[in-house]
Design an enzyme around this catalytic site. Structure first.
Site, PDB file in Angstrom:
ATOM      1  CG  LEU A 106      -1.873   1.157   1.402  1.00 33.37           C
ATOM      2  CD1 LEU A 106      -2.926   1.205   0.297  1.00 33.37           C
ATOM      3  CD2 LEU A 106      -2.570   1.098   2.770  1.00 33.37           C
ATOM      4  NE  ARG A 108       7.350   0.487  -3.676  1.00 34.12           N
ATOM      5  CZ  ARG A 108       7.766  -0.394  -4.586  1.00 34.12           C
ATOM      6  NH1 ARG A 108       7.698  -1.656  -4.320  1.00 34.12           N
ATOM      7  NH2 ARG A 108       8.276   0.004  -5.740  1.00 34.12           N
ATOM      8  CG  HIS A 109      -0.193   3.180  -4.328  1.00 30.56           C
ATOM      9  ND1 HIS A 109      -0.599   3.275  -5.636  1.00 30.56           N
ATOM     10  CD2 HIS A 109      -0.167   1.857  -4.030  1.00 30.56           C
ATOM     11  CE1 HIS A 109      -0.813   2.064  -6.113  1.00 30.56           C
ATOM     12  NE2 HIS A 109      -0.571   1.185  -5.156  1.00 30.56           N
ATOM     13  CD  GLN A 117       2.221   0.336   8.568  1.00 33.33           C
ATOM     14  OE1 GLN A 117       2.899   0.877   7.704  1.00 33.33           O
ATOM     15  NE2 GLN A 117       1.854  -0.921   8.508  1.00 33.33           N
ATOM     16  CG  LEU A 118       1.018  -0.383  15.522  1.00 35.59           C
ATOM     17  CD1 LEU A 118       0.608   0.405  16.755  1.00 35.59           C
ATOM     18  CD2 LEU A 118       0.378  -1.769  15.552  1.00 35.59           C
ATOM     19  CG  ASN A 205      -5.672  13.245  -4.450  1.00 33.67           C
ATOM     20  OD1 ASN A 205      -6.003  12.537  -5.399  1.00 33.67           O
ATOM     21  ND2 ASN A 205      -4.448  13.782  -4.333  1.00 33.67           N
ATOM     22  NE  ARG A 216      -0.822  -1.678  -5.796  1.00 33.81           N
ATOM     23  CZ  ARG A 216       0.280  -2.364  -5.525  1.00 33.81           C
ATOM     24  NH1 ARG A 216       0.274  -3.681  -5.569  1.00 33.81           N
ATOM     25  NH2 ARG A 216       1.407  -1.749  -5.228  1.00 33.81           N
TER      26      ARG A 216
HETATM   27  C1  FAD Z   1       0.495  -6.181 -10.387  1.00 34.53           C
HETATM   28  C2  FAD Z   1       1.573  -5.423  -9.652  1.00 34.53           C
HETATM   29  C3  FAD Z   1       2.777  -6.036  -9.391  1.00 34.53           C
HETATM   30  C4  FAD Z   1       3.791  -5.350  -8.726  1.00 34.53           C
HETATM   31  N1  FAD Z   1       4.957  -5.972  -8.450  1.00 34.53           N
HETATM   32  C5  FAD Z   1       5.943  -5.325  -7.841  1.00 34.53           C
HETATM   33  C6  FAD Z   1       7.210  -5.936  -7.569  1.00 34.53           C
HETATM   34  O1  FAD Z   1       7.403  -7.101  -7.869  1.00 34.53           O
HETATM   35  N2  FAD Z   1       8.161  -5.228  -6.959  1.00 34.53           N
HETATM   36  C7  FAD Z   1       7.993  -3.914  -6.623  1.00 34.53           C
HETATM   37  O2  FAD Z   1       8.908  -3.294  -6.100  1.00 34.53           O
HETATM   38  N3  FAD Z   1       6.798  -3.306  -6.825  1.00 34.53           N
HETATM   39  C8  FAD Z   1       5.800  -3.959  -7.437  1.00 34.53           C
HETATM   40  N4  FAD Z   1       4.599  -3.341  -7.648  1.00 34.53           N
HETATM   41  C9  FAD Z   1       4.431  -1.981  -7.163  1.00 34.53           C
HETATM   42  C10 FAD Z   1       4.512  -0.951  -8.317  1.00 34.53           C
HETATM   43  O3  FAD Z   1       5.739  -1.003  -8.998  1.00 34.53           O
HETATM   44  C11 FAD Z   1       4.309   0.459  -7.762  1.00 34.53           C
HETATM   45  O4  FAD Z   1       5.365   0.773  -6.880  1.00 34.53           O
HETATM   46  C12 FAD Z   1       3.014   0.607  -7.006  1.00 34.53           C
HETATM   47  O5  FAD Z   1       1.964  -0.055  -7.659  1.00 34.53           O
HETATM   48  C13 FAD Z   1       2.668   2.088  -6.893  1.00 34.53           C
HETATM   49  O6  FAD Z   1       2.289   2.495  -8.184  1.00 34.53           O
HETATM   50  P1  FAD Z   1       2.731   3.863  -8.809  1.00 34.53           P
HETATM   51  O7  FAD Z   1       4.202   4.082  -8.696  1.00 34.53           O
HETATM   52  O8  FAD Z   1       2.140   3.906 -10.191  1.00 34.53           O
HETATM   53  O9  FAD Z   1       1.893   4.844  -7.858  1.00 34.53           O
HETATM   54  P2  FAD Z   1       2.280   6.239  -7.256  1.00 34.53           P
HETATM   55  O10 FAD Z   1       3.571   6.199  -6.546  1.00 34.53           O
HETATM   56  O11 FAD Z   1       1.093   6.671  -6.441  1.00 34.53           O
HETATM   57  O12 FAD Z   1       2.433   7.159  -8.517  1.00 34.53           O
HETATM   58  C14 FAD Z   1       1.285   7.475  -9.317  1.00 34.53           C
HETATM   59  C15 FAD Z   1       1.752   7.850 -10.708  1.00 34.53           C
HETATM   60  O13 FAD Z   1       2.557   9.041 -10.635  1.00 34.53           O
HETATM   61  C16 FAD Z   1       3.622   8.943 -11.584  1.00 34.53           C
HETATM   62  N5  FAD Z   1       4.908   8.925 -10.865  1.00 34.53           N
HETATM   63  C17 FAD Z   1       5.102   8.752  -9.527  1.00 34.53           C
HETATM   64  N6  FAD Z   1       6.393   8.843  -9.231  1.00 34.53           N
HETATM   65  C18 FAD Z   1       7.044   9.048 -10.388  1.00 34.53           C
HETATM   66  C19 FAD Z   1       8.404   9.198 -10.722  1.00 34.53           C
HETATM   67  N7  FAD Z   1       9.370   9.150  -9.812  1.00 34.53           N
HETATM   68  N8  FAD Z   1       8.737   9.390 -12.012  1.00 34.53           N
HETATM   69  C20 FAD Z   1       7.784   9.439 -12.969  1.00 34.53           C
HETATM   70  N9  FAD Z   1       6.469   9.297 -12.723  1.00 34.53           N
HETATM   71  C21 FAD Z   1       6.112   9.108 -11.445  1.00 34.53           C
HETATM   72  C22 FAD Z   1       3.407   7.653 -12.373  1.00 34.53           C
HETATM   73  O14 FAD Z   1       2.608   7.917 -13.494  1.00 34.53           O
HETATM   74  C23 FAD Z   1       2.631   6.799 -11.396  1.00 34.53           C
HETATM   75  O15 FAD Z   1       1.856   5.767 -12.006  1.00 34.53           O
HETATM   76  C24 FAD Z   1       3.570  -4.010  -8.302  1.00 34.53           C
HETATM   77  C25 FAD Z   1       2.329  -3.414  -8.553  1.00 34.53           C
HETATM   78  C26 FAD Z   1       1.337  -4.092  -9.214  1.00 34.53           C
HETATM   79  C27 FAD Z   1       0.012  -3.425  -9.452  1.00 34.53           C
END
Ligand code: FAD
Length: 266
Positions: A106, A108-109, A117-118, A205, A216
């Protein structure tokens, strides 16, 4: 997927805060500009924040206001890709009964989310609960192995804390004691599993939430994520149906929920 019905995890999602639209303040601005705004009677405060922000971009008030309802207006914004406007609406959730493994995914977003978090450094985890994945219940062997592993982890956590506790006596100041406890709990928590139950406050938001639900909410093999996504959607959709118009909650064969994004259509 699971043959038997999924065991319902004790996931709970509560909304503990939300954006507030100050209609009076906004009206005072419109009055100062000599403008009027035909508001949709059924729109919620959150939906009105989004509409008001969108209309400010074009100053589409008074004669320039289109006959679109709030719902049609927001749908149009989403269809155009003018989604930054959705960032003005946010909710704060308290999510409990979830595993640390889940929250690791979670948090990672990064964009449009805030988390608290606790802590496993400040909070004693001796009484921690553990979130059992539904899949484990499908095999006696798997369930026994899971329970055995949890029990061993709990024991190891307690033993590490107890055996290092004597060190605490030798430290004089309160600050040092607190830091020592942090160090002890850090050492002990290293044996706690991904299944350890946690509590997390999350502010998101509406744009970020929509994105989260899309990527997700529909992964068949990630039940905990699907359950939380569905619980979030169930909470926010009644408060802002205009914003979540293109999401549906379905069920997999085992009865667990799945969130479908139906895609924007004009
Ligand atoms: C099916 C699936 C499998 C996954 N497997 C793994 C895995 O094996 N290992 C792992 O580490 N993670 C994994 N993830 C996590 C994934 O890589 C993302 O870290 C996580 O889903 C958060 O997504 P996000 O970075 O798009 O979201 P957010 O961090 O909320 O970012 C939202 C959007 O903002 C933009 N953005 C954000 N930061 C940047 C940046 N620095 N540069 C350019 N654009 C940016 C992008 O368009 C991004 O989609 C997985 C996710 C999914 C859904």
């Amino acid at each position: 997927m699971a043959k038997s019905r999924a065991r319902h995890m004790g996931i709970s999602v509560r909304i503990i805060g939300r954006s507030h639209f100050d209609a009076k303040a906004f009206s005072s601005f419109l009055n100062s500009e000599g403008l009027s705004w035909k508001r949709s009677l059924k729109a919620s405060q959150i939906e009105e924040i989004v509409e008001a922000a969108g209309r400010i971009c074009y100053m589409s008030f008074g004669k320039k206001q289109s006959p679109r309802s709030n719902r049609e207006y927001i749908r149009h914004l989403v269809c155009m890709g003018h989604e930054s406007v959705l960032e003005h609406a946010s909710w704060t959730f308290l999510v409990t009964g979830v595993s640390r493994g889940f929250t690791h995914q979670l948090v990672r977003h990064r964009v449009g989310f805030s988390f608290s978090q606790l802590s496993q450094q400040y909070h004693d985890e001796t009484e921690a609960q553990f979130v059992e994945p539904s899949a484990v219940a499908q095999s006696d062997k798997a369930r026994k192995a899971w329970k055995r592993s949890i029990s061993l982890s709990k024991k190891a956590y307690d033993e590490i804390l107890k055996s290092l506790a004597d060190l605490k006596q030798s430290v004089a100041s309160a600050v040092d004691k607190r830091e020592l406890m942090r160090a002890l709990r850090s050492a002990a928590r290293s044996v706690l599993p991904n299944a350890t139950e946690t509590k997390i406050v999350m502010t998101a938001n509406a744009r970020a939430l929509r994105y989260f639900l899309r990527i997700r909410g529909s992964i068949p093999g990630d039940e905990e994520m699907r359950r939380v996504a569905a619980a979030l959607l169930k909470k926010v959709r009644p408060e802002a149906p205009s914003i979540f118009f293109d999401f549906e909650i379905g069920k997999l064969g085992d009865g667990s929920p799945i969130v479908h994004w139906t895609g924007v259509a004009n």
